[in-house]
Design an enzyme around this catalytic site. Sequence first.
Site, short mmCIF file in Angstrom:
data_model
loop_
_atom_site.label_atom_id
_atom_site.label_comp_id
_atom_site.label_asym_id
_atom_site.label_seq_id
_atom_site.Cartn_x
_atom_site.Cartn_y
_atom_site.Cartn_z
N GLU A 1 0.85 -1.20 0.00
CA GLU A 1 0.00 0.00 0.00
C GLU A 1 0.88 1.24 0.00
O GLU A 1 2.03 1.19 0.43
CB GLU A 1 -0.88 0.03 1.25
N LYS B 1 2.38 4.55 1.39
CA LYS B 1 2.63 5.05 2.75
C LYS B 1 2.31 6.55 2.77
O LYS B 1 3.12 7.37 2.35
CB LYS B 1 4.07 4.79 3.17
N ASP C 1 1.99 10.19 3.99
CA ASP C 1 2.80 10.97 4.92
C ASP C 1 1.89 11.91 5.70
O ASP C 1 1.67 13.06 5.32
CB ASP C 1 3.87 11.76 4.16
N TYR D 1 -6.41 2.25 7.09
CA TYR D 1 -5.53 1.20 6.56
C TYR D 1 -5.53 -0.09 7.38
O TYR D 1 -4.82 -1.04 7.03
CB TYR D 1 -4.10 1.71 6.42
N LYS E 1 11.13 3.18 2.39
CA LYS E 1 11.16 4.64 2.32
C LYS E 1 11.85 5.10 1.04
O LYS E 1 12.94 4.63 0.70
CB LYS E 1 11.91 5.20 3.54
N CYS F 1 8.81 49.86 -0.64
CA CYS F 1 7.98 48.86 -1.30
C CYS F 1 8.10 48.97 -2.81
O CYS F 1 7.93 50.07 -3.36
CB CYS F 1 6.53 49.03 -0.87
N CYS G 1 4.59 50.35 -4.25
CA CYS G 1 4.02 51.68 -4.01
C CYS G 1 5.03 52.71 -3.53
O CYS G 1 4.70 53.90 -3.45
CB CYS G 1 2.87 51.59 -3.00
N CYS H 1 5.36 46.22 3.97
CA CYS H 1 5.08 47.52 3.39
C CYS H 1 4.14 48.28 4.34
O CYS H 1 3.18 47.70 4.85
CB CYS H 1 4.41 47.35 2.02
N CYS I 1 -1.22 50.77 -0.88
CA CYS I 1 -0.38 49.96 -1.76
C CYS I 1 -1.25 49.13 -2.69
O CYS I 1 -2.13 48.39 -2.23
CB CYS I 1 0.51 49.04 -0.92
#
Length: 673
Positions: free
Chosen positions: A116, A118, A120, A226, A317, A411, A414, A429, A434
């Site tokens: 199956e 795995k 994460d 599972y 793995k 910025c 702006c 900013c 802006c």
Amino acid sequence: MGSETEQLRQTIDQLRREIELHNYRYYVLDAPTITDAQFDRLMAELQQLESEYPHLITPDSPTRRVGGKPREGFATVQHTVPLLSLANAFGDGELKDFDRRVGSALGNELYDYVVELKIDGLAVSLTYRDGQMVRGATRGNGVTGEDITANLKTIRSIPLRLNKPVDLLEVRGEVYMPKESFAELNRRREERGEPTFANPRNAAAGSLRQLDPAVTAGRNLNIFVYGIGAAELSGEPLPDTHLAGLQWLESLGLRVNTYRQLCRDIDEVIGYCRLWQDKKADLPYQIDGIVVKVNSLAQQQALGATMKSPRWAIAFKFPPEQAKTTVRDIIVSVGRTGAITPTALLDPVTVAGSTVSRATLHNLDIIREKDIRIGDRVVIHKAGDVIPEVVEVLKEHRTGAERIFNMPAVCPACGAEVVRPSGESAHRCTGAACPARLLEGLIHFASRGAMNIDGLGPAVLTQLVEAGLVKDVSDLYGLTLEQLLKLERFADKSAENLVRAIAASKANPLHRLIFALGIRHVGERAARVLAEHYGDLPSLMDARLEELTTIMEIGPKIAESVVNFMREPQNRALIERLIAHGVNVVAEAAPTGQSSPLAGKTLVLTGTLASLKREEARELIEKAGGKVASSVSKKTDYVVVGEEPGSKYEKAVKLGVPVIGEEELLTMVTSQQ
């Protein structure tokens, strides 16, 4: 009367079953048979019936998935059967060693494997009694975990009631966050200047351990079941193989990954592992390997387990996918909340099945910590197979021509000053006008807690911005009927209503305007405190840092943010334009004397009020001269109690503090007005 109640109960139960069936088709099978609108109507019908007949609400109702109060912590639970971790294999040789151990232990018996994906994510257990979910817990140390039932119930692919009645069933599963949801969550957190999650697994784990289930509900988690931990069945034998067990779990309505295969020998297992090592990038969720299990449950029992892991299973793995490339430049972008985010522009390179030409660098601290320079040769990978990230710099390749990156002082969108608030990793900013953060600022300005402009939602604001009619919030007050009528979906009546609503917002209390300006860290409460202390906006504009920090409830972070905002010329000019449009910038006079029924009184709110939101109740109390505190003490004058009150109610009873309801509160604040 009894027959009517029973008929109503059957109607509600049938509606619940229909909703759960559609949940199953949508979230488990990915094959919906009705539209979202049709589903919403079914939910609305159920919610209406349950509100009218609350005594017929059951714990497994679909309406119970999201809600409840945040809790103070998680209770510890003991697993019926330990949730062991798996031993790891990192190559073909280690898989063959595992196979030799299995063969040796089983002697002359024939055996096969189930393989199956795995996932994460975070391992959890789900317990059902009489077919109804009664508990969900984290794996913890394998023997004890944390009770996260309320959070797991927010995951819509987890059935609250199984398709078939089962006396007792405890199953194991992996909760995960899809790649797309992970990328979106990190994008939002980065824009808010919050730390991002390193990978989808961390994001899923952090989401499940939220004390407020509503936060978990907004994180778009999912699950694959599972295995079976424990089961008690009446008149039905348990499956005798792992593969049959997975099929049986599917028949109960549990979500099981469809990518699984029966392998006759270890060579077929190795072939399957190689297949998915190449294909894993195509999945919408992250996997970090393949789980290999002996198929026969009797043989699993015979093989047994060590203190840490079963002898009948192993996890292969995958090696991490990385690539080398060159940083050609580092640019910055401005997020919706003003956060300045640096991004590395890379020589294109293929990683995890796709071409990568840029990688987020998050903030200046990470750039300095990894010592990333323009022109560096670097190793990159995809964090969670989603977000390209620089892993390390190959300093041995430096020529001396590399350049150190510095954050811009102004910025790029702006020209406003860029600052790094103390205690934060993000640069920001300071320009309220802006263009890079315009739409988000407009949405906040018009929102209910701020200027509360009815009819001015995100869709309308988007139209106004795209049409060039609004370049900052002050432009809202110059909108005309004629301009609105030229926009899509605006008729005479809707345009008149919006113009009227915008005009009415000019008279809002000062604290609403301060909050609406979107000053970082200044929430509704801080805005109210500032309005009461200074009395008018011009005075707040000239407030000094040392002066602000002396105000009760205004800490250094808020004070610094206010000063940074108010010293920016663009922001001062914006406020002057609002004043010119006639927006109120003066606080209401504090109520005094006998005309203030709650003058000098301290109240505490607990539970859900029937007609008032918490902030509306606070506003009523403060207008009547009272103060709202967050905790109960002997100095508290009244505790206002709504539905499902918390520990504050119990403390009030213990201390003898008067307890009142919402109706009494409304009577008190209106009796002398």
